[in-house]
Design an enzyme around this catalytic site. Structure first.
Site, PDB file in Angstrom:
ATOM      1  N   TYR A  62      12.515  13.089  13.633  1.00  0.00           N
ATOM      2  CA  TYR A  62      13.042  12.899  14.983  1.00  0.00           C
ATOM      3  C   TYR A  62      14.481  13.414  15.121  1.00  0.00           C
ATOM      4  O   TYR A  62      15.352  12.726  15.640  1.00  0.00           O
ATOM      5  CB  TYR A  62      13.000  11.417  15.368  1.00  0.00           C
ATOM      6  CG  TYR A  62      11.627  10.864  15.658  1.00  0.00           C
ATOM      7  CD1 TYR A  62      10.511  11.673  15.694  1.00  0.00           C
ATOM      8  CD2 TYR A  62      11.462   9.505  15.895  1.00  0.00           C
ATOM      9  CE1 TYR A  62       9.250  11.148  15.946  1.00  0.00           C
ATOM     10  CE2 TYR A  62      10.207   8.973  16.167  1.00  0.00           C
ATOM     11  CZ  TYR A  62       9.104   9.802  16.185  1.00  0.00           C
ATOM     12  OH  TYR A  62       7.857   9.280  16.443  1.00  0.00           O
ATOM     13  N   LEU A 214       2.362   5.384  28.005  1.00  0.00           N
ATOM     14  CA  LEU A 214       2.378   5.884  29.389  1.00  0.00           C
ATOM     15  C   LEU A 214       1.684   7.238  29.496  1.00  0.00           C
ATOM     16  O   LEU A 214       1.788   7.910  30.524  1.00  0.00           O
ATOM     17  CB  LEU A 214       3.814   5.993  29.912  1.00  0.00           C
ATOM     18  CG  LEU A 214       4.611   4.690  29.959  1.00  0.00           C
ATOM     19  CD1 LEU A 214       5.990   4.937  30.547  1.00  0.00           C
ATOM     20  CD2 LEU A 214       3.867   3.632  30.754  1.00  0.00           C
ATOM     21  N   GLY A 215       0.982   7.635  28.442  1.00  0.00           N
ATOM     22  CA  GLY A 215       0.256   8.894  28.492  1.00  0.00           C
ATOM     23  C   GLY A 215       1.155  10.082  28.763  1.00  0.00           C
ATOM     24  O   GLY A 215       0.834  10.935  29.601  1.00  0.00           O
ATOM     25  N   GLY A 221       3.372   8.040  37.207  1.00  0.00           N
ATOM     26  CA  GLY A 221       3.270   8.581  38.557  1.00  0.00           C
ATOM     27  C   GLY A 221       4.082   9.828  38.797  1.00  0.00           C
ATOM     28  O   GLY A 221       4.184  10.290  39.944  1.00  0.00           O
ATOM     29  N   ALA A 226      -0.460  19.415  41.539  1.00  0.00           N
ATOM     30  CA  ALA A 226       0.249  20.684  41.376  1.00  0.00           C
ATOM     31  C   ALA A 226       0.566  20.961  39.915  1.00  0.00           C
ATOM     32  O   ALA A 226       0.709  22.122  39.501  1.00  0.00           O
ATOM     33  CB  ALA A 226       1.539  20.668  42.192  1.00  0.00           C
TER      34      ALA A 226
END
Length: 352
Positions: A62, A214-215, A221, A226
């Site tokens: 990381y 949160l994928g 959101g 688009a």
């Protein structure tokens, strides 16, 4: 369900107490293009710890994350559960600077200890399965590090369930340090871990710490139709949004799931990200999702997921839109035919 960061949970079959949300630090000092600068990273760390959080997740790959944490944790090391990972390539061109084998294991741990400015790691995870190192070599190496006091607990990440289950059996039979933690990708858009990994973890005593709950941001959101034509993630102007879209995380299916998450969020008075995180916490196999943030606002918002509660109907809608095919043999074993030939009309209650 209302929790706080100091509502601690046991990690797997160990006695180690950890917060129900782990602070992921992949955004601390890396070169991906969306990292928090040192001042912002320090504020994220301080906010998490001041609210009662004690579970910090990093990795040897990381970027500068471990070095930052070495500075941030210096005055409160004993009160924190510090987890890192090994196996990713440390020096391009050097085949032995990556992989799960003993040489890289010991060298990677020594390097992490120096960067983290600590004498020991609370938790060490194998980061990525390499399909070449014998499991006995991995287990013996991990056990040696535990016996030396350089590592307290060990676990796995991104590894097939059958490999982990046989490793746990070997560790038990030989008296080596058991695996207590499993880190996997898991969210409403990726429930693949429910097929084998999570049932295995519950049975074998590994606490699951999901990453990317949160994928990749899809469930927060921030994506729309688009983004289905996003740019190549390898392009020079790559951003985290185009990176995740390019990896295939943005599809009609995942956007449909995000739509339902948003609807439920409006009903419960929380953000979509908080709803998605809260959903992962409801799985009994999950100990602590790993949350990442680039800004203080994002972190505070994610922590509020501990306050979210659902109705049975809301949970049913989330489960329905995100449902996956469990595949063979699970679909066969859960079908009516097998139920009839094994139990008939009997009602049998027992361990799940």
């Amino acid at each position: 369900m209302s929790l706080t960061l100091d509502t601690y949970r046991l990690l797997g079959r160990s006695g180690l107490r950890v917060s129900p949300l782990a602070l992921g630090t992949a955004t601390f000092g890396n070169e991906w293009g969306w990292a928090a600068d040192p001042d912002d990273a320090r504020r994220l760390f301080d906010t998490y710890v001041e609210r009662g959080g004690n579970f910090i997740d990093t990795a040897s790959g990381y970027g500068g994350s471990e070095r930052m944490l070495g500075e941030f944790t210096r005055d409160r090391r004993e009160s924190l559960v510090l987890a890192t990972k090994y196996t990713t390539l440390r020096r391009p061109g050097d085949p032995n600077s990556g992989g799960a084998h003993r040489k890289n294991l010991f060298a990677s741990v020594e390097a992490s200890l120096r960067r983290l400015d600590t004498d020991y790691l609370d938790l060490l995870l194998l980061h990525v399965w390499d399909f070449t190192t014998p499991v006995e070599e991995i287990l013996r190496g991990l056990d040696d590090l535990v016996r030396q006091g350089k590592v307290l607990y060990v676990g796995m990440s991104n590894t097939p369930a059958w490999e982990i289950s046989r490793m746990q059996a070997i560790a038990d039979l030989r008296g080596w340090s058991p695996l207590v933690s499993l880190q996997i990708e898991y969210s409403l858009i990726n429930r693949g871990g429910e097929r084998d990994l999570m049932p295995m973890a519950r049975t074998m005593g590994l606490g699951v710490t999901p990453y990317s709950p949160l994928g990749g941001g899809v469930l927060s959101g921030k994506y729309s139709r688009a983004d289905l034509t996003a740019t190549n993630p390898d392009s020079a102007e790559s951003t985290r949004k185009s990176f995740n879209a390019g990896l295939g995380m943005v599809t009609e299916r995942t956007l449909d799931i995000a739509d339902v998450v948003r609807e439920v969020a409006e009903e419960v008075g929380h953000t979509p990200a908080q709803v998605a995180l809260a959903w992962t916490l409801r799985n009994p196999a999950v100990t602590a999702p790993v949350i990442g943030a680039r800004t203080h606002e994002q972190l505070v918002g994610n922590l509020a997921a501990l306050e979210v509660d659902f109705t049975a109907g809301q949970l049913a809608r989330l489960d329905e839109v995100s449902a996956i095919d469990l595949g063979y043999p699970h679909d066969v074993l859960s079908g009516d035919h097998i139920r009839n030939v094994t139990a008939g009309g009997l009602t049998i209650e027992g361990r799940r």
